[in-house]
Design a protein around this motif. Structure first.
Motif, PDB file in Angstrom:
ATOM      1  N   ASP A  91       4.458 -10.080  -5.014  1.00  9.48           N
ATOM      2  CA  ASP A  91       3.643  -8.868  -5.078  1.00  9.48           C
ATOM      3  C   ASP A  91       4.526  -7.625  -4.980  1.00  9.48           C
ATOM      4  O   ASP A  91       5.478  -7.582  -4.194  1.00  9.48           O
ATOM      5  CB  ASP A  91       2.620  -8.836  -3.939  1.00  9.48           C
ATOM      6  CG  ASP A  91       1.448  -9.774  -4.162  1.00  9.48           C
ATOM      7  OD1 ASP A  91       1.332 -10.326  -5.276  1.00  9.48           O
ATOM      8  OD2 ASP A  91       0.649  -9.961  -3.221  1.00  9.48           O
ATOM      9  N   GLU A  92       4.175  -6.606  -5.758  1.00  3.58           N
ATOM     10  CA  GLU A  92       4.860  -5.317  -5.684  1.00  3.58           C
ATOM     11  C   GLU A  92       4.073  -4.415  -4.745  1.00  3.58           C
ATOM     12  O   GLU A  92       2.851  -4.269  -4.884  1.00  3.58           O
ATOM     13  CB  GLU A  92       4.988  -4.696  -7.071  1.00  3.58           C
ATOM     14  CG  GLU A  92       5.876  -5.520  -8.003  1.00  3.58           C
ATOM     15  CD  GLU A  92       6.034  -4.896  -9.378  1.00  3.58           C
ATOM     16  OE1 GLU A  92       5.329  -3.902  -9.694  1.00  3.58           O
ATOM     17  OE2 GLU A  92       6.882  -5.391 -10.148  1.00  3.58           O
ATOM     18  N   VAL A  93       4.765  -3.797  -3.778  1.00  3.56           N
ATOM     19  CA  VAL A  93       4.101  -3.068  -2.707  1.00  3.56           C
ATOM     20  C   VAL A  93       4.741  -1.704  -2.489  1.00  3.56           C
ATOM     21  O   VAL A  93       5.859  -1.435  -2.959  1.00  3.56           O
ATOM     22  CB  VAL A  93       4.146  -3.870  -1.391  1.00  3.56           C
ATOM     23  CG1 VAL A  93       3.383  -5.179  -1.525  1.00  3.56           C
ATOM     24  CG2 VAL A  93       5.592  -4.152  -0.966  1.00  3.56           C
ATOM     25  N   HIS A 118      -0.747  -2.163  -2.296  1.00  3.49           N
ATOM     26  CA  HIS A 118      -0.269  -2.673  -3.578  1.00  3.49           C
ATOM     27  C   HIS A 118       0.246  -1.508  -4.426  1.00  3.49           C
ATOM     28  O   HIS A 118      -0.462  -0.518  -4.612  1.00  3.49           O
ATOM     29  CB  HIS A 118      -1.393  -3.407  -4.311  1.00  3.49           C
ATOM     30  CG  HIS A 118      -1.857  -4.644  -3.605  1.00  3.49           C
ATOM     31  ND1 HIS A 118      -2.787  -4.613  -2.577  1.00  3.49           N
ATOM     32  CD2 HIS A 118      -1.518  -5.951  -3.769  1.00  3.49           C
ATOM     33  CE1 HIS A 118      -3.003  -5.846  -2.146  1.00  3.49           C
ATOM     34  NE2 HIS A 118      -2.257  -6.676  -2.850  1.00  3.49           N
ATOM     35  N   LYS A 119       1.456  -1.612  -4.913  1.00  3.53           N
ATOM     36  CA  LYS A 119       2.077  -0.539  -5.690  1.00  3.53           C
ATOM     37  C   LYS A 119       1.256  -0.214  -6.931  1.00  3.53           C
ATOM     38  O   LYS A 119       0.775  -1.121  -7.604  1.00  3.53           O
ATOM     39  CB  LYS A 119       3.492  -0.942  -6.119  1.00  3.53           C
ATOM     40  CG  LYS A 119       4.244   0.149  -6.894  1.00  3.53           C
ATOM     41  CD  LYS A 119       5.592  -0.342  -7.399  1.00  3.53           C
ATOM     42  CE  LYS A 119       5.498  -1.120  -8.697  1.00  3.53           C
ATOM     43  NZ  LYS A 119       5.094  -0.287  -9.859  1.00  3.53           N
ATOM     44  N   GLN A 296      -6.327   2.558  -2.100  1.00  2.08           N
ATOM     45  CA  GLN A 296      -7.159   3.564  -2.764  1.00  2.08           C
ATOM     46  C   GLN A 296      -6.287   4.568  -3.514  1.00  2.08           C
ATOM     47  O   GLN A 296      -6.608   4.958  -4.652  1.00  2.08           O
ATOM     48  CB  GLN A 296      -8.039   4.279  -1.735  1.00  2.08           C
ATOM     49  CG  GLN A 296      -8.911   5.392  -2.308  1.00  2.08           C
ATOM     50  CD  GLN A 296     -10.036   4.888  -3.196  1.00  2.08           C
ATOM     51  OE1 GLN A 296     -10.110   3.704  -3.514  1.00  2.08           O
ATOM     52  NE2 GLN A 296     -10.905   5.788  -3.613  1.00  2.08           N
ATOM     53  N   ILE A 297      -5.185   4.991  -2.906  1.00  2.84           N
ATOM     54  CA  ILE A 297      -4.237   5.882  -3.596  1.00  2.84           C
ATOM     55  C   ILE A 297      -3.736   5.211  -4.867  1.00  2.84           C
ATOM     56  O   ILE A 297      -3.657   5.837  -5.943  1.00  2.84           O
ATOM     57  CB  ILE A 297      -3.058   6.229  -2.675  1.00  2.84           C
ATOM     58  CG1 ILE A 297      -3.530   7.070  -1.477  1.00  2.84           C
ATOM     59  CG2 ILE A 297      -1.955   6.956  -3.445  1.00  2.84           C
ATOM     60  CD1 ILE A 297      -4.042   8.440  -1.816  1.00  2.84           C
ATOM     61  N   SER A 298      -3.410   3.929  -4.771  1.00  4.44           N
ATOM     62  CA  SER A 298      -2.916   3.190  -5.933  1.00  4.44           C
ATOM     63  C   SER A 298      -3.932   3.180  -7.059  1.00  4.44           C
ATOM     64  O   SER A 298      -3.597   3.401  -8.234  1.00  4.44           O
ATOM     65  CB  SER A 298      -2.564   1.758  -5.501  1.00  4.44           C
ATOM     66  OG  SER A 298      -1.936   1.053  -6.536  1.00  4.44           O
ATOM     67  N   ARG A 299      -5.201   2.941  -6.714  1.00  2.00           N
ATOM     68  CA  ARG A 299      -6.252   2.934  -7.742  1.00  2.00           C
ATOM     69  C   ARG A 299      -6.409   4.316  -8.379  1.00  2.00           C
ATOM     70  O   ARG A 299      -6.601   4.429  -9.603  1.00  2.00           O
ATOM     71  CB  ARG A 299      -7.574   2.470  -7.125  1.00  2.00           C
ATOM     72  CG  ARG A 299      -7.608   0.978  -6.798  1.00  2.00           C
ATOM     73  CD  ARG A 299      -9.012   0.531  -6.418  1.00  2.00           C
ATOM     74  NE  ARG A 299      -9.403   1.048  -5.110  1.00  2.00           N
ATOM     75  CZ  ARG A 299      -9.196   0.395  -3.957  1.00  2.00           C
ATOM     76  NH1 ARG A 299      -8.597  -0.787  -3.954  1.00  2.00           N
ATOM     77  NH2 ARG A 299      -9.607   0.923  -2.822  1.00  2.00           N
ATOM     78  N   ALA A 303      -5.722   5.245 -12.295  1.00  2.00           N
ATOM     79  CA  ALA A 303      -6.821   5.832 -13.066  1.00  2.00           C
ATOM     80  C   ALA A 303      -6.448   7.189 -13.657  1.00  2.00           C
ATOM     81  O   ALA A 303      -7.252   7.795 -14.367  1.00  2.00           O
ATOM     82  CB  ALA A 303      -8.049   5.976 -12.178  1.00  2.00           C
ATOM     83  N   GLY A 304      -5.245   7.664 -13.363  1.00  2.00           N
ATOM     84  CA  GLY A 304      -4.799   8.953 -13.888  1.00  2.00           C
ATOM     85  C   GLY A 304      -5.326  10.142 -13.115  1.00  2.00           C
ATOM     86  O   GLY A 304      -5.195  11.284 -13.566  1.00  2.00           O
ATOM     87  N   ILE A 305      -5.885   9.910 -11.930  1.00  2.00           N
ATOM     88  CA  ILE A 305      -6.465  10.993 -11.127  1.00  2.00           C
ATOM     89  C   ILE A 305      -5.411  11.640 -10.240  1.00  2.00           C
ATOM     90  O   ILE A 305      -5.426  12.853 -10.022  1.00  2.00           O
ATOM     91  CB  ILE A 305      -7.640  10.451 -10.304  1.00  2.00           C
ATOM     92  CG1 ILE A 305      -8.760   9.982 -11.247  1.00  2.00           C
ATOM     93  CG2 ILE A 305      -8.168  11.501  -9.325  1.00  2.00           C
ATOM     94  CD1 ILE A 305      -9.859   9.223 -10.548  1.00  2.00           C
ATOM     95  N   LEU A 306      -4.496  10.848  -9.715  1.00  2.00           N
ATOM     96  CA  LEU A 306      -3.376  11.351  -8.930  1.00  2.00           C
ATOM     97  C   LEU A 306      -2.075  11.043  -9.657  1.00  2.00           C
ATOM     98  O   LEU A 306      -2.016  10.138 -10.491  1.00  2.00           O
ATOM     99  CB  LEU A 306      -3.336  10.697  -7.545  1.00  2.00           C
ATOM    100  CG  LEU A 306      -4.536  10.886  -6.631  1.00  2.00           C
ATOM    101  CD1 LEU A 306      -4.323  10.127  -5.328  1.00  2.00           C
ATOM    102  CD2 LEU A 306      -4.801  12.361  -6.350  1.00  2.00           C
TER     103      LEU A 306
END
Length: 343
Positions: A91-93, A118-119, A296-299, A303-306
């Motif tokens: 897993d990439e983290v 998760h990265k 959540q940051i990763s998602r 998603a291109g939001i952050l």
């Protein structure tokens, strides 16, 4: 563990020295750590540098023993402890780690899985390494201490963010823009920092080298509802007492001595500290909340939001490059985050 070596390259310091001293940070070889019951053993692919790194180097003398710094990392899981449940080998983290354990400026690093995310798949390891500490600080400050709500895009109000071009300030602005309806006023003092702060989400810029009150009043005549103080809180407290509206909230992350907190009383302004290492230092029951925040940051990134706040990668992780990065941060002229990739 059969394919994992017994020793590893790392960067450490043995004595508190000025950053221009070549012995202030040294390349060394250390034993590979053994993961604890809830730990992941991560092969570190990239790191980022934060003010906490140089502050510890300056103030905590290890008495000749090698002390490894570094509390922003991205890498690949190579082993898991017997009680770890959320990650597998491969897993990439990404994560910020714990202040009371060795840092990540080493080829392998042991970290509690509960504070790991998760990265983002869309980012390189270096781009991801720039995010954890600042993202956790910004998220906890905004949504736990200031009491804002994620997804409250209809929420009105104004947020003042000091040093909005710094690693934390940039993430505060991004999250506020993406997940709330607040107007963001950022502080910056140079054209390049002002431009970066706007790109990160600040709607207005004021100069923190000049008195804040008239500048903020020119943008927000009725004052601001929230302050996220990343720098200069002691210097600006009187201004905050003037520009923050009744029942407003202030959260601060910077270090300072005694202040006249009574200035805030007549408006019932609340003051909060944010220290993202609190959960790991005090082994709180909700440590896993940091892993959930990072996921959540990763998602949001994928998603291109952050977006990443990485602005410069100095190359491989080495004592020379880390001394260079510490020097930039100590000068107070950093923009975004400085990263390094690989050994």
């Amino acid at each position: 563990m059969s394919r994992i070596p017994q020793t590893m390259p790392a960067v450490a310091y043995r004595k508190s020295l000025p950053v221009d001293d070549t012995e202030s940070l040294q390349d060394t070889v250390l034993p590979v750590p053994q993961p604890g019951p809830r730990d992941l053993l991560v092969r570190v692919e990239a790191v980022a540098v934060n003010p906490v790194d140089y502050k510890i180097r300056q103030s905590s003398d290890p008495g000749g023993e090698p002390k490894v710094l570094g509390w922003d990392a991205a890498g690949t899981v190579v082993a898991v402890g017997p009680e770890a449940e959320s990650f597998r080998v491969g897993d990439e983290v990404f994560y910020a780690g714990a202040l009371d354990r060795p840092g990540a400026n080493a080829q392998f690093h042991a970290v509690d899985e509960r504070i790991v995310g998760h990265k983002p798949a869309s980012l390189s390891f270096a781009e991801a390494a720039a995010l954890p500490l600042a993202s956790l600080t910004a998220w906890e400050g905004l949504f736990e201490h200031l009491g804002l709500h994620t997804g409250a895009l209809k929420q009105s109000g104004t947020l003042l963010v000091t040093a909005a071009a710094g690693g934390v300030g940039a993430m505060v602005s991004q999250l506020a823009r993406a997940l709330t309806g607040l107007t963001v006023i950022g502080t910056a003092s140079r054209p390049e920092t002002a431009e970066f702060a706007r790109r990160m989400g600040a709607d207005h810029i004021v100069d923190h080298r000049e008195p804040l009150t008239p500048q903020v009043r020119a943008v927000a005549p009725d004052g601001v509802d929230f302050v996220f103080g990343t720098a200069g809180t002691d210097r600006n407290l009187a201004a905050y007492a003037d520009i923050v509206r009744p029942f407003g909230r202030i959260v601060a992350i910077d270090d300072f001595g005694p202040v006249e907190i009574g200035l805030l009383k007549s408006k019932s302004i609340s003051f909060h500290w944010e220290f993202m290492f609190t959960r790991s230092l005090h082994r709180t029951a909700d440590q896993a909340e940091q892993g959930r925040i990072l996921d959540q940051i990763s998602r949001l990134v994928d998603a291109g939001i952050l977006t990443t706040t990485a602005t410069a990668d100095l190359g491989r992780i080495s004592a020379g490059h880390l001394r260079e990065a510490h020097g930039v941060l100590e000068s107070g002229r950093a923009i975004g985050k400085i990263t390094m990739t690989g050994f």
